[in-house]
Design a protein around this motif. Structure first.
Motif, PDB file in Angstrom:
ATOM      1  N   LEU A  78       0.848  -1.190   0.000  1.00  0.00           N
ATOM      2  CA  LEU A  78       0.000   0.000   0.000  1.00  0.00           C
ATOM      3  C   LEU A  78       0.882   1.237   0.000  1.00  0.00           C
ATOM      4  CD1 LEU A  78      -2.944   1.084   0.310  1.00  0.00           C
ATOM      5  CD2 LEU A  78      -2.516   1.100   2.751  1.00  0.00           C
ATOM      6  N   ALA A  79       0.623   2.160  -0.913  1.00  0.00           N
ATOM      7  CA  ALA A  79       1.360   3.424  -0.970  1.00  0.00           C
ATOM      8  C   ALA A  79       0.540   4.508  -0.272  1.00  0.00           C
ATOM      9  CB  ALA A  79       1.628   3.815  -2.421  1.00  0.00           C
ATOM     10  N   LEU A  80       1.207   5.277   0.577  1.00  0.00           N
ATOM     11  CA  LEU A  80       0.571   6.390   1.282  1.00  0.00           C
ATOM     12  C   LEU A  80       1.399   7.649   1.088  1.00  0.00           C
ATOM     13  CD1 LEU A  80      -0.204   4.831   4.786  1.00  0.00           C
ATOM     14  CD2 LEU A  80      -1.812   5.184   2.912  1.00  0.00           C
ATOM     15  N   ARG A  81       0.737   8.782   1.032  1.00  0.00           N
ATOM     16  CA  ARG A  81       1.440  10.059   1.060  1.00  0.00           C
ATOM     17  C   ARG A  81       2.010  10.257   2.458  1.00  0.00           C
ATOM     18  NH1 ARG A  81      -3.695  12.589  -1.420  1.00  0.00           N
ATOM     19  NH2 ARG A  81      -3.299  12.353  -3.634  1.00  0.00           N
ATOM     20  N   GLY A  82       3.028  11.095   2.549  1.00  0.00           N
ATOM     21  CA  GLY A  82       3.655  11.350   3.840  1.00  0.00           C
ATOM     22  C   GLY A  82       2.687  11.881   4.875  1.00  0.00           C
ATOM     23  N   ASP A  83       1.785  12.786   4.469  1.00  0.00           N
ATOM     24  CA  ASP A  83       0.828  13.344   5.437  1.00  0.00           C
ATOM     25  C   ASP A  83      -0.187  12.294   5.886  1.00  0.00           C
ATOM     26  OD1 ASP A  83      -0.335  13.405   2.887  1.00  0.00           O
ATOM     27  OD2 ASP A  83      -1.593  15.135   3.352  1.00  0.00           O
ATOM     28  N   GLU A  84      -0.485  11.316   5.036  1.00  0.00           N
ATOM     29  CA  GLU A  84      -1.378  10.220   5.438  1.00  0.00           C
ATOM     30  C   GLU A  84      -0.656   9.299   6.424  1.00  0.00           C
ATOM     31  OE1 GLU A  84      -3.927   9.850   1.297  1.00  0.00           O
ATOM     32  OE2 GLU A  84      -2.097   8.667   1.541  1.00  0.00           O
ATOM     33  N   ALA A  85       0.606   8.977   6.128  1.00  0.00           N
ATOM     34  CA  ALA A  85       1.386   8.102   7.006  1.00  0.00           C
ATOM     35  C   ALA A  85       1.650   8.759   8.364  1.00  0.00           C
ATOM     36  CB  ALA A  85       2.702   7.728   6.331  1.00  0.00           C
ATOM     37  N   ALA A  86       1.629  10.078   8.410  1.00  0.00           N
ATOM     38  CA  ALA A  86       1.840  10.791   9.671  1.00  0.00           C
ATOM     39  C   ALA A  86       0.659  10.647  10.620  1.00  0.00           C
ATOM     40  CB  ALA A  86       2.112  12.267   9.400  1.00  0.00           C
ATOM     41  N   ARG A  87      -0.457  10.152  10.137  1.00  0.00           N
ATOM     42  CA  ARG A  87      -1.636   9.963  10.987  1.00  0.00           C
ATOM     43  C   ARG A  87      -1.590   8.638  11.747  1.00  0.00           C
ATOM     44  NH1 ARG A  87      -6.138  12.897   8.789  1.00  0.00           N
ATOM     45  NH2 ARG A  87      -7.313  12.069  10.515  1.00  0.00           N
ATOM     46  N   VAL A  88      -0.667   7.735  11.370  1.00  0.00           N
ATOM     47  CA  VAL A  88      -0.605   6.397  11.978  1.00  0.00           C
ATOM     48  C   VAL A  88       0.545   6.356  12.982  1.00  0.00           C
ATOM     49  CG1 VAL A  88      -0.364   3.932  11.514  1.00  0.00           C
ATOM     50  CG2 VAL A  88      -1.483   5.401   9.825  1.00  0.00           C
ATOM     51  N   ARG A  89       0.226   6.040  14.246  1.00  0.00           N
ATOM     52  CA  ARG A  89       1.236   5.915  15.286  1.00  0.00           C
ATOM     53  C   ARG A  89       1.659   4.459  15.395  1.00  0.00           C
ATOM     54  NH1 ARG A  89      -1.468   6.375  19.549  1.00  0.00           N
ATOM     55  NH2 ARG A  89      -3.467   6.820  18.628  1.00  0.00           N
TER      56      ARG A  89
END
Length: 94
Positions: A78-89
């Motif tokens: 799965l590819a995510l943008r950096g701002d999307e990945a920043a939402r996952v702890r």
């Protein structure tokens, strides 16, 4: 005189025991999801894609200019943008 004992030092950010954001995950390492920040449509989409608490995620690659980031979760990529990945702890998986 007794010297006051200092608290133990915090582990460095690259330590498997210290929580970080998925965007900061190191390539080739596995992480366990702690949670997704927010209660909006993006947060619900991330959970629907498999980023729920306890899921194991591996950081695979990133694009040459930094976005998007590629992860493996539940056996799919799965590819995510950096701002999307920043939402996952996350925290390093043992």
């Amino acid at each position: 005189m007794s010297a006051a004992s200092a608290p133990p030092p915090s582990p460095p950010p690259s330590s498997p025991a210290s929580p970080c954001l998925l965007r900061e995950a190191q390539p080739g390492r596995s992480y366990r999801v702690l949670g997704v920040d927010g209660d909006d449509a993006l947060a619900h989409r991330l959970v629907a894609c498999g980023f729920w608490a306890g899921a194991v995620v591996e950081r695979l690659q990133r694009a040459p200019f930094g976005d998007p980031l590629l992860f493996r979760v539940h056996g799919f990529r799965l590819a995510l943008r950096g701002d999307e990945a920043a939402r996952v702890r996350v925290v390093g998986a043992t």
